[in-house]
Scaffold this motif. Sequence first.
Motif, PDB file in Angstrom:
ATOM      1  N   UNK A 298       0.778   7.165  -5.647  1.00 57.01           N
ATOM      2  CA  UNK A 298       1.363   6.251  -6.629  1.00 57.01           C
ATOM      3  C   UNK A 298       2.761   6.730  -7.024  1.00 57.01           C
ATOM      4  N   UNK A 299       2.886   8.016  -7.311  1.00 58.27           N
ATOM      5  CA  UNK A 299       4.187   8.568  -7.704  1.00 58.27           C
ATOM      6  C   UNK A 299       5.212   8.424  -6.591  1.00 58.27           C
ATOM      7  N   UNK A 300       4.799   8.674  -5.356  1.00 59.91           N
ATOM      8  CA  UNK A 300       5.724   8.546  -4.222  1.00 59.91           C
ATOM      9  C   UNK A 300       6.164   7.095  -4.060  1.00 59.91           C
ATOM     10  N   UNK A 301       5.263   6.167  -4.279  1.00 58.56           N
ATOM     11  CA  UNK A 301       5.613   4.750  -4.173  1.00 58.56           C
ATOM     12  C   UNK A 301       6.716   4.391  -5.166  1.00 58.56           C
ATOM     13  N   UNK A 302       6.569   4.849  -6.398  1.00 60.81           N
ATOM     14  CA  UNK A 302       7.607   4.587  -7.399  1.00 60.81           C
ATOM     15  C   UNK A 302       8.919   5.282  -7.036  1.00 60.81           C
TER      16      UNK A 302
ATOM     17  N   UNK B 131      14.670   6.135  -4.282  1.00 65.19           N
ATOM     18  CA  UNK B 131      15.282   7.008  -3.280  1.00 65.19           C
ATOM     19  C   UNK B 131      14.516   6.830  -1.971  1.00 65.19           C
ATOM     20  N   UNK B 132      15.124   6.232  -0.986  1.00 64.64           N
ATOM     21  CA  UNK B 132      14.435   5.931   0.268  1.00 64.64           C
ATOM     22  C   UNK B 132      14.306   7.169   1.170  1.00 64.64           C
TER      23      UNK B 132
END
Length: 101
Positions: free
Chosen positions: A48-52, A57-58
């Motif tokens: 979830x955190x990585x998705x946000x 930042x791509x």
Amino acid sequence: MFQLALRLGRTVGELVSSLSAEEFEYWKAFSVLEPIGILREDALFANVCKTFADLQVKNELTLRDFTVFNRDKFADAEPEKEQVMRNIKAVFGALSAKSKA
């Protein structure tokens, strides 16, 4: 046993007095296929955190950047998937043979 008791909202004593060894083996097999516990929750929340973060930042951060627990130290404790499947088949095979007898 403690993780299962926590997930079921029961004490370990309650589980020990009401859970057969056969059912506990089923729970252990199920846990291999559908893990429960802190490591799974860590991975879910990291995702979830990585998705946000990816929205901002791509491709600069990895899932591991968001995990709290270091999975490397738990790697030796995890059995190989093939061995787990053999164990599960053996348990279910033994239970099937027992029920036919």
